[in-house]
Design a protein around this motif. Sequence first.
Motif, mmCIF file in Angstrom:
data_model
loop_
_atom_site.group_PDB
_atom_site.id
_atom_site.type_symbol
_atom_site.label_atom_id
_atom_site.label_comp_id
_atom_site.label_asym_id
_atom_site.label_seq_id
_atom_site.Cartn_x
_atom_site.Cartn_y
_atom_site.Cartn_z
ATOM 1 N N PRO A 124 32.365 64.582 45.863
ATOM 2 C CA PRO A 124 31.037 64.027 45.565
ATOM 3 C C PRO A 124 31.114 62.961 44.471
ATOM 4 N N ARG A 125 30.151 62.058 44.488
ATOM 5 C CA ARG A 125 29.991 61.094 43.381
ATOM 6 C C ARG A 125 28.581 61.292 42.842
ATOM 7 N N ARG A 126 28.492 62.177 41.826
ATOM 8 C CA ARG A 126 27.174 62.548 41.309
ATOM 9 C C ARG A 126 26.750 61.608 40.187
ATOM 10 N N TYR A 137 22.625 48.135 44.695
ATOM 11 C CA TYR A 137 22.927 48.882 45.921
ATOM 12 C C TYR A 137 24.215 49.658 45.720
ATOM 13 N N SER A 138 24.482 50.574 46.641
ATOM 14 C CA SER A 138 25.801 51.218 46.643
ATOM 15 C C SER A 138 26.175 51.547 48.080
ATOM 16 N N ASN A 139 27.467 51.585 48.332
ATOM 17 C CA ASN A 139 27.964 51.885 49.682
ATOM 18 C C ASN A 139 28.150 53.384 49.862
ATOM 19 N N CYS A 193 21.075 65.063 49.519
ATOM 20 C CA CYS A 193 21.191 63.643 49.149
ATOM 21 C C CYS A 193 20.822 63.521 47.676
ATOM 22 N N ARG A 194 19.652 64.057 47.343
ATOM 23 C CA ARG A 194 19.216 63.989 45.939
ATOM 24 C C ARG A 194 18.313 65.152 45.606
ATOM 25 N N TYR A 195 18.269 65.502 44.320
ATOM 26 C CA TYR A 195 17.210 66.410 43.859
ATOM 27 C C TYR A 195 16.491 65.746 42.697
#
Length: 284
Positions: free
Chosen positions: A239-241, A230-232, A77-79
């Motif tokens: 991916p949308r990095r 926010y984002s959907n 999800c994230r780093y």
Amino acid sequence: MSDQQQKFIEQGYIVLEKGLDATDMGLLEQSNAQLYQQAQALLEDAVAGQYTLSNYYKEAADDLIVVPEIDNPTKVCRYEYIRACNQSVREHLVPKLQQYIKGLTGVDFVLFKDKCNAKNPGGGAFEPHQDVIAYNKFKPNYHITVAIFLDESTKENGCLHFAKNYRADLAGKGINRFTTPAGELQVLPSDSGGSKNGNITDEICQQINWQEILAKPGDIVIFDSYVPHYSNKNESKYPRRAMFFTFNAKSDGDFYQAYYQMKHAEFDNPAFHIATPTAHSQTL
Ligand SMILES: O=C(O)CCC(=O)C(=O)O
């Protein structure tokens, strides 16, 4: 005062098309390739049963932090903890972003935290929230984040939405105001605990006018820690990095190491997982 400064004060955010050039973006792509591989390997070892992430980070207090998506323990999800783990971000990018912020505010800022949201296909969504409530264990009560888009950000892949002018939308509603270096700002009612921990309440969200931010690689958004966003989910195949570098005024002190010391020690603490699509947002 420039138009950008005026807009930043009024809205709490500005969008800078081509804020970073091809050289900067090339360096970031290289950094991301190395960091993402490291993040993926950490998740794979956890899934293979070598450790739980929570126990691992209690010992590995200097390592990159990776958080999996709620629906898949092998999906990044994230780093986080990028500056500490990457020389080019530390020596090149962070000083450059500090200059941008000084140009906008006239004040020196230091890095508070950093992260990359990988937003892999099917990943997201980040529910409406204000970042400031995730940082309230530390002294600064006002932060400025630079969001950098590595991929084109579209409706389909879960672009960010910002509150266009929440102060006007919510004027006269009796919402608490806090004195910050940028004036009186509102902390909006949010859910506490459970799967909606940190989400701005539905009733408030409905009163806010939202603006979607469609961005190209290299575009940046500079926003303060009070502006709701926010984002959907990412419904595309790619991916949308996006990377997020969050700063606080230097006069408040330097909290980068203290923040990450606490985050390594308390990996599961929901305070660190506000409105994120991660398992930790489910419990309190
Ligand atoms: O990456 C996104 O789409 C949303 C990011 C965000 O709001 C956050 O990480 O707090």
